[in-house]
Design an enzyme around this catalytic site. Structure first.
Site, PDB file in Angstrom:
ATOM      1  N   HIS A 193      22.734  97.327 106.209  1.00 22.77           N
ATOM      2  CA  HIS A 193      24.090  96.878 105.874  1.00 22.77           C
ATOM      3  C   HIS A 193      24.293  96.902 104.363  1.00 22.77           C
ATOM      4  O   HIS A 193      24.545  95.869 103.736  1.00 22.77           O
ATOM      5  CB  HIS A 193      24.313  95.462 106.429  1.00 22.77           C
ATOM      6  N   GLY A 198      32.494  98.379 106.025  1.00 23.73           N
ATOM      7  CA  GLY A 198      32.409  99.762 106.489  1.00 23.73           C
ATOM      8  C   GLY A 198      31.034 100.188 106.959  1.00 23.73           C
ATOM      9  O   GLY A 198      30.801 101.384 107.180  1.00 23.73           O
ATOM     10  N   ASN A 199      30.121  99.244 107.167  1.00 25.10           N
ATOM     11  CA  ASN A 199      28.747  99.599 107.520  1.00 25.10           C
ATOM     12  C   ASN A 199      28.623 100.227 108.910  1.00 25.10           C
ATOM     13  O   ASN A 199      27.849 101.169 109.096  1.00 25.10           O
ATOM     14  CB  ASN A 199      27.858  98.350 107.442  1.00 25.10           C
ATOM     15  N   GLY A 200      29.383  99.710 109.866  1.00 29.34           N
ATOM     16  CA  GLY A 200      29.297 100.261 111.217  1.00 29.34           C
ATOM     17  C   GLY A 200      29.767 101.701 111.276  1.00 29.34           C
ATOM     18  O   GLY A 200      29.093 102.571 111.839  1.00 29.34           O
ATOM     19  N   ARG A 201      30.923 101.972 110.684  1.00 34.61           N
ATOM     20  CA  ARG A 201      31.448 103.336 110.718  1.00 34.61           C
ATOM     21  C   ARG A 201      30.571 104.298 109.920  1.00 34.61           C
ATOM     22  O   ARG A 201      30.383 105.448 110.311  1.00 34.61           O
ATOM     23  CB  ARG A 201      32.887 103.346 110.187  1.00 34.61           C
ATOM     24  N   MET A 202      30.020 103.830 108.816  1.00 34.87           N
ATOM     25  CA  MET A 202      29.120 104.676 108.041  1.00 34.87           C
ATOM     26  C   MET A 202      27.854 105.002 108.831  1.00 34.87           C
ATOM     27  O   MET A 202      27.347 106.128 108.789  1.00 34.87           O
ATOM     28  CB  MET A 202      28.755 103.989 106.729  1.00 34.87           C
ATOM     29  N   SER A 203      27.339 104.046 109.572  1.00 37.35           N
ATOM     30  CA  SER A 203      26.127 104.267 110.366  1.00 37.35           C
ATOM     31  C   SER A 203      26.386 105.257 111.492  1.00 37.35           C
ATOM     32  O   SER A 203      25.572 106.144 111.760  1.00 37.35           O
ATOM     33  CB  SER A 203      25.618 102.933 110.932  1.00 37.35           C
TER      34      SER A 203
END
Length: 379
Positions: A193, A198-203
């Site tokens: 994280h 925006g961590n979920g979408r980046m992952s």
């Protein structure tokens, strides 16, 4: 320390082999039977991935509205916030797709931060910077009580070193299957994280990029973001991540995550293949319909949009067929006069849906639901 890749079980290996087979078969079909509908399908799959991944974060825009926004439509009835999030994610996704065959491509911390800027730059503030590692703690709050942290990410002082390890791992040769590597990259990034938002979408985007870089299928056919965005799968997504605990513990076994990811790959491959078959059948039937009605064959693309997405806009039809504004308007007006299409709304916000004369057998093909198989029940 990063989360290590677990050893696959016999069932995992069987499911992965199934996924490889289905993706190879779809690649063969795309290359051997490149129907005109393939272009529309690529756009739909891109829009579906964008809509789904954003929906997981609470930005809800339908796939057909995303298609219209991507086509440049300005009069789409979505909020300015949702429009901004959609266009930012689509821009980043387009860039990711363009990298699938770049020979000298390498991962770097700067590259990953640049992707984050493309996604979150419109939200950049001093306290929540885009394109830079976070400067403080970040928490994923419990859905039922925002005062409770469902997950506390590693401290901000740990982020640079963890991301350096992740980049080194991304660039290193790995014995794991590329789809397994992509799943582990997703898990590691979302666990670290590294950004304030925006961590979920980046992952999920990093996983999409790695699958596209594998080179088996065109990038538009490679993402599992649409699968993750279905409500039941989103719930399970959070459950699988939640069972890993509320702090960063890289020593835990990631076997459950791999099983979840392989199920996603398998069922998305089933979904994409079914959509490909339906699109081809609907197109062929509409060609016969247009010929029987003595319509110009170019209107098939407009009629196909209605079958597969529920509606068509003048802009999308104009772009698909390379028409002038006047030609597109005239064709759609003629289809309305023939009762094949029905206009909804006025002037620039207008779109067209099926009319009383639209062929019902085409709609039956396009609207038939796909029954997805649980791959682990076979092994």
């Amino acid at each position: 320390m990063l989360i290590p890749t677990p050893k696959l079980t016999a069932s995992d290996s069987h499911v992965l082999a199934d996924v490889d087979r289905m993706r190879a078969e779809l690649r063969f079909e795309l290359q051997s039977k490149p129907g005109k509908w393939a272009g529309g399908l690529r756009k739909f799959l891109t829009a579906d991935a964008v809509a789904a991944s954003n929906s997981i974060e609470g930005f809800r825009v339908s796939t057909v509205d995303v298609e219209d926004l991507i086509a440049g439509e300005r009069d789409v009835e979505v909020s300015e916030e949702n429009k901004a999030e959609t266009l930012a994610y689509q821009q980043m996704m387009s860039y990711i797709q363009s990298l699938h065959d770049v020979d000298d491509f390498v991962y770097s911390q700067g590259f990953i931060n640049a992707l984050h800027w493309m996604l979150q730059g419109h939200r950049h503030t001093e306290s929540r910077p885009a394109g830079q590692w976070r400067r403080g703690p970040v928490y994923v709050t419990d859905a039922s009580d925002p005062r409770v942290a469902a997950y506390a990410a590693p401290g901000a002082d740990e982020v640079p070193a963890l991301m350096a390890q992740l980049v080194d791992w991304l660039n290193a040769d790995d014995d794991a299957h590329p789809l397994v590597q992509a799943a582990m990259a997703h898990l590691n990034l979302v666990s670290i994280h590294p950004w304030a938002d925006g961590n979920g979408r980046m992952s999920r985007s990093l996983q999409t990029l790695m699958i596209a870089r594998e080179g088996v299928l065109a990038p538009e056919f490679s993402s599992i973001e649409a699968w993750l965005g279905r409500s039941r799968n989103t719930w399970e997504y959070y459950q699988v991540l939640g069972r890993r605990g509320n702090t960063y513990r890289p020593d835990q076994d990631a076997a459950e995550w791999i099983r979840f990811s392989l199920t996603a790959y398998h069922q998305q491959a089933q979904t994409v293949h079914a959509r490909w078959v339906q699109s081809g059948r609907a197109w062929a039937m509409l060609e016969k319909f247009a010929a029987g009605m003595r319509l110009d064959e170019r209107v098939v693309s407009a009629l196909h949009d209605v079958a597969m997405s529920g509606r068509v806009r003048r802009t999308r039809y104009e772009q698909a067929e390379g028409l002038s504004l006047q030609q597109a308007q005239r064709d759609l007006r003629d289809l309305v006069a023939a009762g094949v299409l029905e206009p909804v709304g006025r002037t620039r916000a207008r779109f067209y849906t099926k009319g009383s004369g639209y062929p019902l057998d085409v709609l039956e093909v396009a609207e038939t639901p796909t029954t997805l198989e649980d791959p682990y029940r076979r092994h």
